[in-house]
Design a protein around this motif. Structure first.
Motif, PDB file in Angstrom:
ATOM      1  N   CYS A  27       3.305 -18.952  25.088  1.00  0.00           N
ATOM      2  CA  CYS A  27       2.360 -20.039  24.449  1.00  0.00           C
ATOM      3  C   CYS A  27       3.689 -21.030  23.815  1.00  0.00           C
ATOM      4  N   VAL A  28       4.432 -20.714  23.616  1.00  0.00           N
ATOM      5  CA  VAL A  28       5.782 -20.930  22.988  1.00  0.00           C
ATOM      6  C   VAL A  28       6.228 -22.123  23.866  1.00  0.00           C
ATOM      7  N   GLY A  29       6.774 -21.482  24.478  1.00  0.00           N
ATOM      8  CA  GLY A  29       7.731 -22.040  26.260  1.00  0.00           C
ATOM      9  C   GLY A  29       6.669 -22.777  27.043  1.00  0.00           C
ATOM     10  N   TYR A  30       5.897 -22.499  26.977  1.00  0.00           N
ATOM     11  CA  TYR A  30       4.552 -23.788  27.593  1.00  0.00           C
ATOM     12  C   TYR A  30       4.634 -24.945  26.648  1.00  0.00           C
ATOM     13  N   LEU A  31       4.056 -24.698  25.549  1.00  0.00           N
ATOM     14  CA  LEU A  31       4.136 -26.006  24.511  1.00  0.00           C
ATOM     15  C   LEU A  31       5.425 -26.729  24.766  1.00  0.00           C
ATOM     16  N   ARG A  32       6.234 -25.828  24.545  1.00  0.00           N
ATOM     17  CA  ARG A  32       7.792 -26.783  24.969  1.00  0.00           C
ATOM     18  C   ARG A  32       7.714 -27.555  26.376  1.00  0.00           C
ATOM     19  N   SER A  33       7.448 -27.266  26.946  1.00  0.00           N
ATOM     20  CA  SER A  33       8.100 -27.824  28.802  1.00  0.00           C
ATOM     21  C   SER A  33       6.885 -29.051  28.029  1.00  0.00           C
ATOM     22  N   ILE A  34       6.048 -29.082  27.963  1.00  0.00           N
ATOM     23  CA  ILE A  34       4.353 -30.062  27.672  1.00  0.00           C
ATOM     24  C   ILE A  34       5.742 -30.951  26.686  1.00  0.00           C
ATOM     25  N   LEU A  35       5.474 -30.997  25.720  1.00  0.00           N
ATOM     26  CA  LEU A  35       6.418 -31.544  24.284  1.00  0.00           C
ATOM     27  C   LEU A  35       7.894 -32.351  25.088  1.00  0.00           C
ATOM     28  N   GLY A  79      -0.084 -20.443  32.207  1.00  0.00           N
ATOM     29  CA  GLY A  79       0.287 -20.597  33.088  1.00  0.00           C
ATOM     30  C   GLY A  79      -0.918 -21.954  33.216  1.00  0.00           C
ATOM     31  N   ASP A  80      -1.573 -21.345  33.686  1.00  0.00           N
ATOM     32  CA  ASP A  80      -2.337 -22.728  34.542  1.00  0.00           C
ATOM     33  C   ASP A  80      -2.906 -23.121  33.162  1.00  0.00           C
ATOM     34  N   ILE A  81      -2.865 -23.039  32.671  1.00  0.00           N
ATOM     35  CA  ILE A  81      -3.833 -24.093  31.482  1.00  0.00           C
ATOM     36  C   ILE A  81      -2.555 -25.299  31.128  1.00  0.00           C
ATOM     37  N   ALA A  82      -1.041 -24.897  31.152  1.00  0.00           N
ATOM     38  CA  ALA A  82       0.197 -25.894  31.273  1.00  0.00           C
ATOM     39  C   ALA A  82       0.121 -26.195  32.343  1.00  0.00           C
ATOM     40  N   ARG A  83      -0.351 -25.642  33.579  1.00  0.00           N
ATOM     41  CA  ARG A  83       0.097 -26.562  35.048  1.00  0.00           C
ATOM     42  C   ARG A  83      -0.871 -27.598  34.981  1.00  0.00           C
ATOM     43  N   LYS A  84      -2.027 -27.078  34.431  1.00  0.00           N
ATOM     44  CA  LYS A  84      -2.967 -28.240  34.829  1.00  0.00           C
ATOM     45  C   LYS A  84      -2.876 -29.032  33.762  1.00  0.00           C
ATOM     46  N   THR A  85      -1.896 -29.398  32.095  1.00  0.00           N
ATOM     47  CA  THR A  85      -1.245 -30.340  31.581  1.00  0.00           C
ATOM     48  C   THR A  85      -1.524 -31.494  31.608  1.00  0.00           C
ATOM     49  N   LEU A  86       0.340 -30.817  31.992  1.00  0.00           N
ATOM     50  CA  LEU A  86       0.783 -31.447  32.355  1.00  0.00           C
ATOM     51  C   LEU A  86       0.787 -32.309  34.551  1.00  0.00           C
ATOM     52  N   ALA A  87      -0.423 -31.903  34.681  1.00  0.00           N
ATOM     53  CA  ALA A  87      -0.258 -32.322  35.382  1.00  0.00           C
ATOM     54  C   ALA A  87      -1.452 -33.610  34.949  1.00  0.00           C
ATOM     55  N   ARG A  88      -2.255 -33.242  33.351  1.00  0.00           N
ATOM     56  CA  ARG A  88      -3.525 -34.558  32.722  1.00  0.00           C
ATOM     57  C   ARG A  88      -1.854 -35.268  32.091  1.00  0.00           C
ATOM     58  N   LEU A  89      -0.523 -35.273  32.485  1.00  0.00           N
ATOM     59  CA  LEU A  89       0.325 -36.063  31.207  1.00  0.00           C
ATOM     60  C   LEU A  89       0.819 -36.853  32.596  1.00  0.00           C
ATOM     61  N   GLU A  90       0.767 -36.423  33.489  1.00  0.00           N
ATOM     62  CA  GLU A  90       2.372 -37.393  34.608  1.00  0.00           C
ATOM     63  C   GLU A  90       0.894 -38.605  35.052  1.00  0.00           C
TER      64      GLU A  90
END
Length: 446
Positions: free
Chosen positions: A311-319, A165-176
């Motif tokens: 992990c797939v759920g977080y990958l899905r959210s990012i993609l 979850g921490d990885i996904a949140r940081k990735t989504l923050a940089r994506l924004e």
């Protein structure tokens, strides 16, 4: 002198700079408070009321206890790093080195130890630093609270739900930050950048090489344009954040080729190369950490499909978020200087490969295949709503490829039927998306 942004970030992500800075603050505080004590000779109230021997005893106990707890903190941190590296991915360690609670805890324990030692030196038969000893006692109590917070935090750090979850949140923050605009709002897609770059590369260029091999962490086009001389009319950044480069691989090409050697040093500052990847400009690094964790969970030694589906759920959210975003421009034109700069980027298909890689290793697990299929259908649907048929088609093709591989890997008739239904559903959605995009492109009739 302006510090490079990547250099500051690397300092803050390490396990020495922030703790060392905290230790320096405590050392300065000790010197200042002892000086205040020597000048004002404070006494009474809540301040320490013992004699010099009692002061030395208190400070000695605090110093001895804190250095012991500091050793315990280091031991716990090393154990957590070992567990993380073996259970999840070695690439996750960078985020643990930069964890603020860990940095503050380590720095505070060593800093309070240094504080107590410096104050202890000033305690003499004719002088008791009452304010300094009182502050040391308060810091010792605060250290106990900090230890409880640290142990609670460490218990979270080794939980897969927290890590992913921490990885996904940081990735989504940089994506924004990196992809702020919705697709189609600002059409910045180049017409044919590959052909343009190929034409440029047919001419002799001044090539800027890296000083050391490593990963490209950051590319700053603004720094690059300021470093280029007035005689430069074209420049191309040949690498992207996240790429590994060796010392014989050019970073940047500049035209015309007749450039002074000093130009290379100035231009090289626009492209930071270091020993590991960084999330600052490279959201692919976040995807890589999630993919590594999912693949390791699917390995025979661990066999944890639940972690893989997380992990797939977080990958899905990012993609899904990325599917509806406009990518930044590749070609940068500066008419006031007659300068054109090409800065390569990662395309959507490359990010989509993260789910394809998980699908390759999940072919024998129907549950993970279903989650992957659902995720890719969501990505395709989001791209279709943004009227990006190419991205939607790419996501659907990956879903069909994963399902087809899974069908070959299983001999169970029930699994075959489930997979066939998945493929049929994806193909029906592809046809529906294609029809919808065709109708929109043709517009109303009459």
């Amino acid at each position: 002198m302006r510090w490079p942004a990547g250099g500051v970030r690397n300092l803050l992500q390490g396990l020495w700079f922030v703790p060392a800075s905290i230790v320096v603050v405590y050392a300065v505080a000790a010197v200042v408070l002892v000086e205040v004590d020597s000048r004002s000779r404070l006494a009474g109230g809540p301040l320490f009321a013992g004699d010099p021997a009692a002061a030395r005893t208190v400070l000695s106990v605090i110093a001895g206890s804190l250095i012991t707890v500091a050793g315990l903190t280091f031991s716990i941190t090393i154990v957590v790093l070992q567990l993380t590296s073996s259970q999840f991915s070695p690439r996750i360690l960078r985020s643990f080195f930069g964890d603020r609670i860990t940095q503050i805890t380590v720095g505070s324990y060593v800093g309070i130890f240094v504080y107590a030692i410096l104050v202890l030196r000033s305690a003499r038969a004719d002088f008791v630093p009452r304010l300094s000893v009182s502050v040391a006692s308060a810091l010792a109590i605060a250290a106990v609270v900090l230890l409880i917070v640290f142990i609670h935090h460490v218990s979270q750090l080794i939980q897969v739900s927290y890590v992913t979850g921490d990885i996904a949140r940081k990735t989504l923050a940089r994506l924004e930050v990196l992809y702020p605009a919705a697709y189609g709002v600002e059409s910045v897609e180049p017409d044919d950048v590959s052909e343009l770059l190929d034409r440029w590369l047919t001419a002799e260029a001044f090539l800027v090489m890296p000083r050391t091999p490593g990963y490209v962490q950051r590319i700053d086009v603004d720094v690059l344009t300021r470093a280029l001389g007035d005689g430069v009319d074209r420049a191309a950044v040949l690498v992207r954040p996240g790429d590994f480069v060796s010392i014989e691989q050019p970073l940047i090409a500049i035209w015309p080729a007749s450039q002074p050697e000093e130009c290379a040093s100035a231009v090289r500052r626009a492209c930071r190369v270091d020993g590991e990847r960084d999330l600052d400009q490279d959201i692919g690094f976040g995807l890589r950490q999630l993919v590594d964790t999912a693949v390791r969970a699917l390995s025979a030694g661990i066999n944890d499909p639940t972690t893989a589906t997380t992990c797939v759920g977080y990958l899905r959210s990012i993609l899904v978020t990325l599917a509806g975003r406009e990518f930044p421009p590749v070609v940068h034109r500066f008419p006031d200087r007659s300068l054109t700069v090409i800065a390569r980027r990662r395309e959507f298909d490359e990010y989509l490969d993260s789910l394809a890689e998980v699908g390759y290793h999940a072919a024998r697990d129907l549950r993970v295949v279903q989650v992957l299929s659902d995720g890719l259908r969501s990505v395709a649907s989001t791209a279709a709503m943004a009227e990006n048929g190419a991205r939607s088609q790419a996501a659907a093709e990956v879903a069909i490829s994963i399902a087809s591989r899974a069908k070959l890997q299983t001999s169970d008739p029930h699994d075959h039927q489930v997979i066939e239904r998945l493929v049929e559903t994806v193909r029906a959605e592809i046809d529906a998306v294609a029809h919808r995009l065709t109708v929109r492109s043709e517009g109303p009739i009459g």
